[in-house]
Design an enzyme around this catalytic site. Sequence first.
Site, short mmCIF file in Angstrom:
data_model
loop_
_atom_site.label_atom_id
_atom_site.label_comp_id
_atom_site.label_asym_id
_atom_site.label_seq_id
_atom_site.Cartn_x
_atom_site.Cartn_y
_atom_site.Cartn_z
N TYR A 44 11.11 9.25 1.54
CA TYR A 44 11.25 8.20 0.54
C TYR A 44 11.93 8.64 -0.76
O TYR A 44 12.07 7.83 -1.69
CB TYR A 44 9.87 7.61 0.21
CG TYR A 44 9.21 6.95 1.41
CD1 TYR A 44 9.74 5.79 1.96
CD2 TYR A 44 8.08 7.50 2.00
CE1 TYR A 44 9.16 5.19 3.06
CE2 TYR A 44 7.49 6.91 3.11
CZ TYR A 44 8.04 5.75 3.64
OH TYR A 44 7.47 5.17 4.72
N ALA A 87 3.18 -0.95 4.81
CA ALA A 87 2.63 -0.95 6.18
C ALA A 87 2.14 -2.33 6.62
O ALA A 87 2.12 -2.63 7.83
CB ALA A 87 1.50 0.07 6.27
N ASN A 127 7.96 -5.94 -0.85
CA ASN A 127 7.88 -4.76 0.01
C ASN A 127 6.43 -4.65 0.42
O ASN A 127 5.60 -4.10 -0.31
CB ASN A 127 8.34 -3.48 -0.70
CG ASN A 127 8.39 -2.29 0.27
OD1 ASN A 127 7.86 -2.37 1.38
ND2 ASN A 127 9.01 -1.21 -0.15
N GLU A 140 12.30 -10.07 2.00
CA GLU A 140 11.63 -8.84 2.46
C GLU A 140 12.50 -7.64 2.11
O GLU A 140 13.71 -7.66 2.36
CB GLU A 140 11.44 -8.92 3.98
CG GLU A 140 10.80 -7.69 4.57
CD GLU A 140 10.63 -7.79 6.09
OE1 GLU A 140 10.92 -8.86 6.68
OE2 GLU A 140 10.24 -6.78 6.69
N ARG A 164 13.41 3.69 12.60
CA ARG A 164 12.21 4.53 12.53
C ARG A 164 11.34 4.33 13.78
O ARG A 164 11.81 3.88 14.80
CB ARG A 164 11.47 4.24 11.21
CG ARG A 164 12.33 4.57 9.98
CD ARG A 164 11.57 4.47 8.69
NE ARG A 164 10.51 5.45 8.64
CZ ARG A 164 9.54 5.46 7.72
NH1 ARG A 164 9.55 4.53 6.77
NH2 ARG A 164 8.59 6.38 7.73
N PRO A 172 0.78 -1.23 0.00
CA PRO A 172 0.00 0.00 0.00
C PRO A 172 0.81 1.28 0.00
O PRO A 172 1.81 1.40 0.71
CB PRO A 172 -0.84 -0.10 1.28
CG PRO A 172 -0.19 -1.13 2.10
CD PRO A 172 0.48 -2.08 1.15
N ASN A 173 0.35 2.21 -0.80
CA ASN A 173 0.87 3.59 -0.91
C ASN A 173 2.19 3.70 -1.65
O ASN A 173 2.66 4.81 -1.90
CB ASN A 173 0.97 4.26 0.49
CG ASN A 173 -0.38 4.38 1.16
OD1 ASN A 173 -1.31 4.88 0.55
ND2 ASN A 173 -0.51 3.89 2.38
N ARG A 214 4.85 12.24 -2.81
CA ARG A 214 4.63 12.75 -1.46
C ARG A 214 5.80 12.34 -0.58
O ARG A 214 6.50 11.38 -0.88
CB ARG A 214 3.35 12.17 -0.85
CG ARG A 214 2.17 12.12 -1.76
CD ARG A 214 1.17 13.24 -1.45
NE ARG A 214 0.22 13.36 -2.56
CZ ARG A 214 -0.89 12.62 -2.68
NH1 ARG A 214 -1.20 11.77 -1.74
NH2 ARG A 214 -1.68 12.78 -3.72
N HIS A 268 12.81 -3.18 2.01
CA HIS A 268 12.30 -1.86 2.38
C HIS A 268 13.24 -0.79 1.87
O HIS A 268 14.47 -0.97 1.88
CB HIS A 268 12.18 -1.72 3.90
CG HIS A 268 11.21 -2.69 4.49
ND1 HIS A 268 9.86 -2.54 4.37
CD2 HIS A 268 11.42 -3.84 5.17
CE1 HIS A 268 9.26 -3.57 4.95
NE2 HIS A 268 10.19 -4.37 5.44
O1 CA2 Z 1 10.67 1.68 3.78
C1 CA2 Z 1 9.81 1.00 3.18
O2 CA2 Z 1 10.00 0.51 2.07
C2 CA2 Z 1 8.43 0.83 3.82
O3 CA2 Z 1 7.97 -0.48 3.49
C3 CA2 Z 1 7.55 1.89 3.21
C4 CA2 Z 1 6.14 1.88 3.80
C5 CA2 Z 1 6.18 1.93 5.32
O4 CA2 Z 1 4.86 1.79 5.83
C6 CA2 Z 1 7.06 0.84 5.90
O5 CA2 Z 1 7.10 1.00 7.30
C7 CA2 Z 1 8.47 0.93 5.34
C8 CA2 Z 1 5.36 3.10 3.30
C9 CA2 Z 1 5.17 3.10 1.81
C10 CA2 Z 1 4.36 4.29 1.45
O6 CA2 Z 1 5.19 5.23 0.81
C11 CA2 Z 1 4.76 6.50 0.69
C12 CA2 Z 1 5.30 7.22 -0.33
C13 CA2 Z 1 4.93 8.51 -0.51
C14 CA2 Z 1 4.00 9.10 0.33
C15 CA2 Z 1 3.44 8.38 1.35
C16 CA2 Z 1 3.82 7.07 1.53
#
Ligand code: CA2
Length: 148
Positions: free
Chosen positions: A22, A76, A73, A97, A106, A9-10, A17, A99
Amino acid sequence: MKILFLNGPNLNLLGEREPDVYGRTTLADIESKVRKRAKDLGVGIDFRQSNLEGQLVDWIQEAKGNFDVIVLNAAAYTHTSIALRDAIAAVGVPTIEVHLSNIHAREKFRQKSLIAPVCCGQISGFGQKSYILALEASVDVKVSKKNA
Ligand code: CA2
Protein backbone atom coordinates in the site's frame (compact mmCIF):
# COMPACT_ATOMS: atom_id res chain seq x y z
CA MET A 1 -21.34 20.55 -4.21
CA LYS A 2 -20.39 18.30 -1.26
CA ILE A 3 -18.59 14.97 -1.43
CA LEU A 4 -18.36 12.45 1.39
CA PHE A 5 -15.17 10.32 1.44
CA LEU A 6 -15.58 7.15 3.50
CA ASN A 7 -12.74 4.79 4.36
CA GLY A 8 -13.17 1.33 5.84
CA PRO A 9 -11.26 -1.00 8.14
CA ASN A 10 -7.50 -0.82 8.62
CA LEU A 11 -7.03 2.12 6.28
CA ASN A 12 -5.95 4.05 9.40
CA LEU A 13 -2.80 1.86 9.28
CA LEU A 14 -1.77 3.09 5.83
CA GLY A 15 1.86 4.09 5.64
CA GLU A 16 2.71 2.20 8.84
CA ARG A 17 2.37 -1.47 7.79
CA GLU A 18 2.70 -3.42 4.49
CA PRO A 19 4.38 -0.56 2.57
CA ASP A 20 5.18 -3.03 -0.24
CA VAL A 21 1.44 -3.40 -0.97
CA TYR A 22 0.00 0.00 0.00
CA GLY A 23 3.02 2.34 -0.07
CA ARG A 24 4.25 4.77 2.56
CA THR A 25 1.52 7.36 2.17
CA THR A 26 -0.74 7.76 5.20
CA LEU A 27 -4.49 8.33 5.07
CA ALA A 28 -3.85 11.84 6.41
CA ASP A 29 -1.53 12.48 3.41
CA ILE A 30 -4.28 11.31 1.04
CA GLU A 31 -6.84 13.50 2.81
CA SER A 32 -4.66 16.60 2.44
CA LYS A 33 -4.10 15.94 -1.29
CA VAL A 34 -7.85 15.42 -1.78
CA ARG A 35 -8.60 18.64 0.15
CA LYS A 36 -6.19 20.63 -2.02
CA ARG A 37 -7.70 19.33 -5.30
CA ALA A 38 -11.23 19.83 -3.94
CA LYS A 39 -10.40 23.46 -3.17
CA ASP A 40 -9.19 23.92 -6.77
CA LEU A 41 -12.43 22.38 -8.04
CA GLY A 42 -14.55 24.46 -5.66
CA VAL A 43 -16.20 21.51 -3.94
CA GLY A 44 -16.60 20.80 -0.24
CA ILE A 45 -15.49 17.51 1.23
CA ASP A 46 -15.81 15.49 4.38
CA PHE A 47 -13.22 12.73 4.91
CA ARG A 48 -13.85 9.93 7.43
CA GLN A 49 -12.52 6.51 8.42
CA SER A 50 -14.01 3.75 10.54
CA ASN A 51 -13.15 0.15 11.30
CA LEU A 52 -16.83 -0.54 12.06
CA GLU A 53 -19.28 -1.75 9.41
CA GLY A 54 -22.29 -0.28 11.24
CA GLN A 55 -20.64 3.15 11.47
CA LEU A 56 -20.09 3.12 7.69
CA VAL A 57 -23.75 2.13 7.18
CA ASP A 58 -24.85 5.03 9.42
CA TRP A 59 -22.69 7.52 7.50
CA ILE A 60 -24.05 6.29 4.15
CA GLN A 61 -27.62 6.72 5.43
CA GLU A 62 -26.86 10.20 6.77
CA ALA A 63 -25.42 11.24 3.39
CA LYS A 64 -28.92 11.56 1.93
CA GLY A 65 -29.76 15.25 1.64
CA ASN A 66 -26.34 16.26 2.99
CA PHE A 67 -23.92 15.14 0.26
CA ASP A 68 -24.12 14.96 -3.55
CA VAL A 69 -21.73 12.04 -4.00
CA ILE A 70 -20.09 9.40 -1.80
CA VAL A 71 -16.56 8.16 -2.57
CA LEU A 72 -16.17 4.85 -0.77
CA ASN A 73 -13.11 2.75 -0.07
CA ALA A 74 -14.89 -0.01 1.84
CA ALA A 75 -11.56 -1.90 2.20
CA ALA A 76 -12.20 -5.54 3.20
CA TYR A 77 -15.96 -4.90 3.51
CA THR A 78 -15.96 -4.45 -0.27
CA HIS A 79 -15.77 -8.21 -0.56
CA THR A 80 -18.13 -9.21 2.25
CA SER A 81 -20.72 -6.60 3.12
CA ILE A 82 -24.31 -6.97 1.98
CA ALA A 83 -25.13 -4.31 4.63
CA LEU A 84 -23.04 -1.67 2.83
CA ARG A 85 -24.47 -2.68 -0.53
CA ASP A 86 -28.04 -2.40 0.80
CA ALA A 87 -27.29 1.02 2.37
CA ILE A 88 -25.87 2.40 -0.90
CA ALA A 89 -28.86 1.08 -2.86
CA ALA A 90 -31.34 2.39 -0.26
CA VAL A 91 -30.12 5.98 -0.01
CA GLY A 92 -29.66 6.52 -3.72
CA VAL A 93 -26.74 8.95 -3.30
CA PRO A 94 -24.40 8.38 -6.29
CA THR A 95 -21.47 6.36 -4.95
CA ILE A 96 -18.04 5.81 -6.49
CA GLU A 97 -16.06 2.76 -5.37
CA VAL A 98 -12.35 3.43 -4.93
CA HIS A 99 -9.31 1.25 -4.17
CA LEU A 100 -5.61 1.96 -3.85
CA SER A 101 -4.61 -1.43 -5.24
CA ASN A 102 -5.93 -3.16 -8.35
CA ILE A 103 -8.28 -5.61 -6.65
CA HIS A 104 -8.64 -7.58 -9.93
CA ALA A 105 -4.92 -8.37 -9.96
CA ARG A 106 -4.89 -9.68 -6.37
CA GLU A 107 -6.20 -12.76 -4.54
CA LYS A 108 -9.39 -14.35 -5.89
CA PHE A 109 -11.39 -13.27 -2.80
CA ARG A 110 -10.54 -9.61 -3.50
CA GLN A 111 -11.62 -9.76 -7.13
CA LYS A 112 -15.32 -9.84 -6.19
CA SER A 113 -16.90 -6.56 -5.07
CA LEU A 114 -20.37 -6.84 -3.54
CA ILE A 115 -20.83 -3.08 -3.76
CA ALA A 116 -19.80 -2.59 -7.42
CA PRO A 117 -23.28 -3.32 -8.87
CA VAL A 118 -24.85 -0.47 -6.83
CA CYS A 119 -22.03 2.05 -7.47
CA CYS A 120 -21.72 4.42 -10.45
CA GLY A 121 -18.27 3.02 -11.16
CA GLN A 122 -15.04 1.70 -9.71
CA ILE A 123 -11.53 3.22 -9.65
CA SER A 124 -8.92 0.70 -8.61
CA GLY A 125 -5.16 0.40 -8.82
CA PHE A 126 -3.80 3.94 -8.98
CA GLY A 127 -2.61 4.25 -5.38
CA GLN A 128 -3.43 7.60 -3.79
CA LYS A 129 -4.24 8.97 -7.27
CA SER A 130 -7.36 6.73 -7.20
CA TYR A 131 -8.85 9.21 -4.70
CA ILE A 132 -8.10 12.22 -6.91
CA LEU A 133 -9.59 10.44 -9.94
CA ALA A 134 -12.68 9.62 -7.87
CA LEU A 135 -12.96 13.28 -6.82
CA GLU A 136 -12.78 14.38 -10.46
CA ALA A 137 -15.31 11.72 -11.46
CA SER A 138 -17.62 12.94 -8.66
CA VAL A 139 -17.82 16.38 -10.24
CA ASP A 140 -18.77 14.75 -13.54
CA VAL A 141 -21.35 12.51 -11.83
CA LYS A 142 -23.07 15.63 -10.54
CA VAL A 143 -22.87 17.33 -13.95
CA SER A 144 -24.24 14.30 -15.80
CA LYS A 145 -27.10 14.02 -13.25
CA LYS A 146 -27.98 17.69 -13.89
CA ASN A 147 -28.04 17.18 -17.64
CA ALA A 148 -29.93 13.86 -17.53
O1 CA2 B 1 -6.75 -1.46 -2.37
C1 CA2 B 1 -7.58 -1.02 -1.55
O2 CA2 B 1 -7.81 0.18 -1.42
C2 CA2 B 1 -8.29 -1.99 -0.61
O3 CA2 B 1 -9.61 -1.50 -0.40
C3 CA2 B 1 -7.50 -1.99 0.68
C4 CA2 B 1 -8.06 -2.98 1.70
C5 CA2 B 1 -8.22 -4.37 1.09
O4 CA2 B 1 -8.86 -5.22 2.03
C6 CA2 B 1 -9.03 -4.33 -0.18
O5 CA2 B 1 -9.09 -5.64 -0.72
C7 CA2 B 1 -8.41 -3.40 -1.20
C8 CA2 B 1 -7.10 -3.08 2.89
C9 CA2 B 1 -6.94 -1.80 3.63
C10 CA2 B 1 -6.04 -2.03 4.79
O6 CA2 B 1 -4.80 -1.42 4.54
C11 CA2 B 1 -3.74 -1.78 5.29
C12 CA2 B 1 -2.74 -0.86 5.38
C13 CA2 B 1 -1.62 -1.15 6.10
C14 CA2 B 1 -1.51 -2.37 6.75
C15 CA2 B 1 -2.51 -3.29 6.67
C16 CA2 B 1 -3.64 -2.99 5.94
